[in-house]
Write an enzyme that holds these catalytic residues in place. Structure first.
Site, PDB file in Angstrom:
ATOM      1  N   ASN A   1     -66.468-105.029-111.355  1.00  0.00           N
ATOM      2  CA  ASN A   1     -66.431-106.226-110.504  1.00  0.00           C
ATOM      3  C   ASN A   1     -67.704-106.354-109.667  1.00  0.00           C
ATOM      4  O   ASN A   1     -68.270-107.444-109.535  1.00  0.00           O
ATOM      5  CB  ASN A   1     -65.191-106.197-109.595  1.00  0.00           C
ATOM      6  CG  ASN A   1     -63.981-106.818-110.275  1.00  0.00           C
ATOM      7  OD1 ASN A   1     -64.041-107.176-111.449  1.00  0.00           O
ATOM      8  ND2 ASN A   1     -62.886-106.953-109.556  1.00  0.00           N
TER       9      ASN A   1
ATOM     10  N   ALA B   1     -75.271-120.284-112.090  1.00  0.00           N
ATOM     11  CA  ALA B   1     -75.610-120.417-110.671  1.00  0.00           C
ATOM     12  C   ALA B   1     -74.661-121.414-110.018  1.00  0.00           C
ATOM     13  O   ALA B   1     -74.175-122.337-110.660  1.00  0.00           O
ATOM     14  CB  ALA B   1     -77.043-120.894-110.540  1.00  0.00           C
TER      15      ALA B   1
ATOM     16  N   ARG C   1     -58.001-118.437-102.194  1.00  0.00           N
ATOM     17  CA  ARG C   1     -58.335-117.252-101.400  1.00  0.00           C
ATOM     18  C   ARG C   1     -59.834-116.963-101.480  1.00  0.00           C
ATOM     19  O   ARG C   1     -60.411-116.955-102.549  1.00  0.00           O
ATOM     20  CB  ARG C   1     -57.541-116.034-101.896  1.00  0.00           C
ATOM     21  CG  ARG C   1     -56.068-116.099-101.505  1.00  0.00           C
ATOM     22  CD  ARG C   1     -55.299-114.939-102.064  1.00  0.00           C
ATOM     23  NE  ARG C   1     -55.208-115.006-103.517  1.00  0.00           N
ATOM     24  CZ  ARG C   1     -54.702-114.023-104.264  1.00  0.00           C
ATOM     25  NH1 ARG C   1     -54.251-112.928-103.708  1.00  0.00           N
ATOM     26  NH2 ARG C   1     -54.637-114.158-105.576  1.00  0.00           N
TER      27      ARG C   1
ATOM     28  N   PHE D   1     -58.471-106.329-116.153  1.00  0.00           N
ATOM     29  CA  PHE D   1     -59.764-107.022-116.155  1.00  0.00           C
ATOM     30  C   PHE D   1     -59.616-108.525-116.382  1.00  0.00           C
ATOM     31  O   PHE D   1     -60.588-109.205-116.676  1.00  0.00           O
ATOM     32  CB  PHE D   1     -60.688-106.403-117.214  1.00  0.00           C
ATOM     33  CG  PHE D   1     -60.947-104.942-116.967  1.00  0.00           C
ATOM     34  CD1 PHE D   1     -61.874-104.557-116.007  1.00  0.00           C
ATOM     35  CD2 PHE D   1     -60.238-103.964-117.633  1.00  0.00           C
ATOM     36  CE1 PHE D   1     -62.106-103.205-115.742  1.00  0.00           C
ATOM     37  CE2 PHE D   1     -60.459-102.620-117.379  1.00  0.00           C
ATOM     38  CZ  PHE D   1     -61.396-102.235-116.429  1.00  0.00           C
TER      39      PHE D   1
ATOM     40  N   CYS E   1     -60.801-111.186-105.596  1.00  0.00           N
ATOM     41  CA  CYS E   1     -61.271-109.901-106.141  1.00  0.00           C
ATOM     42  C   CYS E   1     -62.696-109.537-105.739  1.00  0.00           C
ATOM     43  O   CYS E   1     -62.891-108.526-105.056  1.00  0.00           O
ATOM     44  CB  CYS E   1     -61.147-109.918-107.657  1.00  0.00           C
ATOM     45  SG  CYS E   1     -59.476-110.312-108.184  1.00  0.00           S
TER      46      CYS E   1
ATOM     47  N   GLY F   1     -66.320-116.089-105.091  1.00  0.00           N
ATOM     48  CA  GLY F   1     -65.194-116.070-104.153  1.00  0.00           C
ATOM     49  C   GLY F   1     -63.979-115.488-104.848  1.00  0.00           C
ATOM     50  O   GLY F   1     -64.114-114.765-105.840  1.00  0.00           O
TER      51      GLY F   1
ATOM     52  N   GLU G   1     -58.598-114.968-113.305  1.00  0.00           N
ATOM     53  CA  GLU G   1     -57.709-116.090-113.027  1.00  0.00           C
ATOM     54  C   GLU G   1     -58.251-117.318-113.752  1.00  0.00           C
ATOM     55  O   GLU G   1     -59.459-117.476-113.901  1.00  0.00           O
ATOM     56  CB  GLU G   1     -57.654-116.371-111.528  1.00  0.00           C
ATOM     57  CG  GLU G   1     -56.803-115.362-110.802  1.00  0.00           C
ATOM     58  CD  GLU G   1     -56.725-115.639-109.315  1.00  0.00           C
ATOM     59  OE1 GLU G   1     -56.774-116.809-108.912  1.00  0.00           O
ATOM     60  OE2 GLU G   1     -56.613-114.658-108.567  1.00  0.00           O
TER      61      GLU G   1
END
Ligand code: UGA
Length: 427
Positions: free
Chosen positions: A209, A253, A326, A153, A261, A258, A156
């Protein structure tokens, strides 16, 4: 305890170092020999706060090592953790299990005869642990192992702290022997443990997620409403977050979610639901709205800035404190803008190399944020790096007086930019 980790990516490497901090001996395996060489020299292959320092310390204390040789790495390991990627398949929705399948086959074929717990840390669809168990039955010459789900969990940009101060450790197993071994693995860890079935553990990861992705999508919807009705999103989010049932996290907000995950896992969850002949419409909506947010935010810029004018984009990674681009919404916005504007200068404190691979020659790459904003007609903040906030006054000295600020992550205090037109989200 000796722990063997397969994969040295954004999950495998911080997890390996986390287990070193807990006092275990860790060997990490990766197929990429240059990556292994770099890591053995103490050079981190990715940016993550504190990671380099802990890597240097762990190498010095010989509590971590890196190798391409899976057979050597598995020798005497009591726990093996598979932390390889499960990207989106070519179909654009389901999870691609190629890497985890390969890793499982190699571990199974080389597993020593002493009892080993093999944990699946990669995010995998419900039922994948059963599938991996079948691989082991096929490829391993003995049956002195258990396959467990051990979802991760960590976020990054905060990976080491999230490992050490996890809200929970979820262990998916029905085997008392495996449970005892994993309890020992986490003996020095303070976080609560939840032992559940493998399928529940697999779904906990996706459901968590997707829930967070829905929460982000929801706050962005409310931000849109704030802009129309005169409320302020920061105040609304604060008031909502004070309700313990809602919680104050993941209510920021911005440009949408992105990274490697949320976009992948939300899609994979909808795929799993359809496979089991049900559906998860809230997740479907979150995916659709998150995609359409890019167009909405680009449109706002085109209303404010002429196609001949110069844009400076600050922040390209999918969020601050990482070099990872990514599925970055910032990169997607930059790509869309490059179709409309000739003069775009971009800067990111850690993500420039990764951004270059994705944006190629569509934009100009500035060496410093100050260079990016020189002569710009609009500065657009796309990632909440603290250094932008701290240096913003200095940056403004290097721009035109008429330069407008579009702060899509609500990073700045409007008082910092009183001499310029300032636009942000949800106000
Ligand atoms: C996410 C989860 O938060 C972790 O718990 C999980 O372990 C990880 O995925 C994974 O599956 O490996 P991560 O993608 O690293 O972690 O980063 P987050 O901090 O969750 O951010 C995801 C996206 O949501 C980013 O684009 C971020 O900018 C956005 N976000 C986050 C918001 O727009 N608002 C928020 O309030 C929070």
């Amino acid at each position: 305890m000796k722990v063997c980790i397969i994969g040295t990516g954004y999950v495998g490497l911080p997890t390996g170092l986390g287990f070193c901090i807990l006092g275990h001996k860790v060997v990490c395996v990766d197929k990429d020999a240059s990556k292994v060489a770099m890591l053995n020299y103490g050079n981190s292959t990715l940016y993550e706060p504190y990671l380099k320092e802990i890597l240097t310390k762990s190498l010095k204390e010989q509590s971590i090592s890196f190798t391409t040789n899976i057979k050597d790495a598995l020798k005497d390991a009591q726990v093996v953790i598979l932390a390889v990627g499960t990207p989106t398949s070519k179909d654009g929705v389901s999870a691609d299990l190629t890497y985890i399948k390969q890793a499982a086959q190699e571990v199974a074929a080389n597993l020593p005869k002493t009892y080993t717990v093999v944990c699946i840390k990669s995010t995998v669809p419900v039922g994948t642990n059963d599938f991996i168990e079948n691989i082991f039955k096929q490829y391993c010459l003995h049956s002195n192992w258990d396959i467990c789900s051990l979802p991760e969990f960590l976020k990054e940009g905060n990976a080491i702290m999230d490992f050490l101060l996890a809200d929970r450790i979820v262990i998916g197993t029905d085997s008392p022997r495996a449970k005892a071994k994993l309890t020992k693995l986490y003996a020095n860890h303070k976080s609560p443990q939840l032992v559940v079935s493998r399928r529940s553990a697999e779904l906990i990861k996706y459901a968590s997620n997707a829930f967070l992705a829905i929460k982000i999508n929801y706050i962005n919807e409310i931000a849109n409403l704030c802009e129309k009705c005169g409320a302020k999103i920061d105040e609304v989010a604060k008031g909502m977050g004070m309700d313990k049932r809602i919680g104050n996290q993941f209510l920021k907000a911005g440009i949408g979610f992105g990274g490697s995950c949320f976009p992948k896992d939300t899609k994979a969850l909808t795929y799993t639901a359809r496979e089991y002949r049900t559906n998860v419409p809230l997740v479907d909506v979150a995916i659709l709205e998150n995609d359409s947010r890019i167009g909405q935010l680009v449109k706002r810029i085109t209303h404010l800035v002429k196609p001949t004018q110069k844009l400076a984009l600050l922040g390209l990674t999918f969020k601050a404190n990482t070099d990872d681009c990514r599925e970055s919404q910032a990169i997607k916005i930059a790509k869309e803008l490059s179709k409309k504007y000739k003069h775009i200068s971009v800067y990111d404190p850690k993500g420039m190399d990764n951004a270059k691979k994705l944006l190629k020659d569509k934009v100009e790459y500035a060496k410093l944020s100050i260079d990016a904003v020189k002569g710009a007609d609009a500065i657009i903040i796309l990632t909440g790096w603290n250094c932008f906030k701290v240096n913003f006054k200095k940056l403004l000295k290097n721009t035109k007086k008429s330069c407008i600020i579009i702060d899509y992550v609500n990073l700045l205090n409007p008082k910092q930019v009183t001499n310029h037109k300032y636009y942000c989200i949800g106000k």
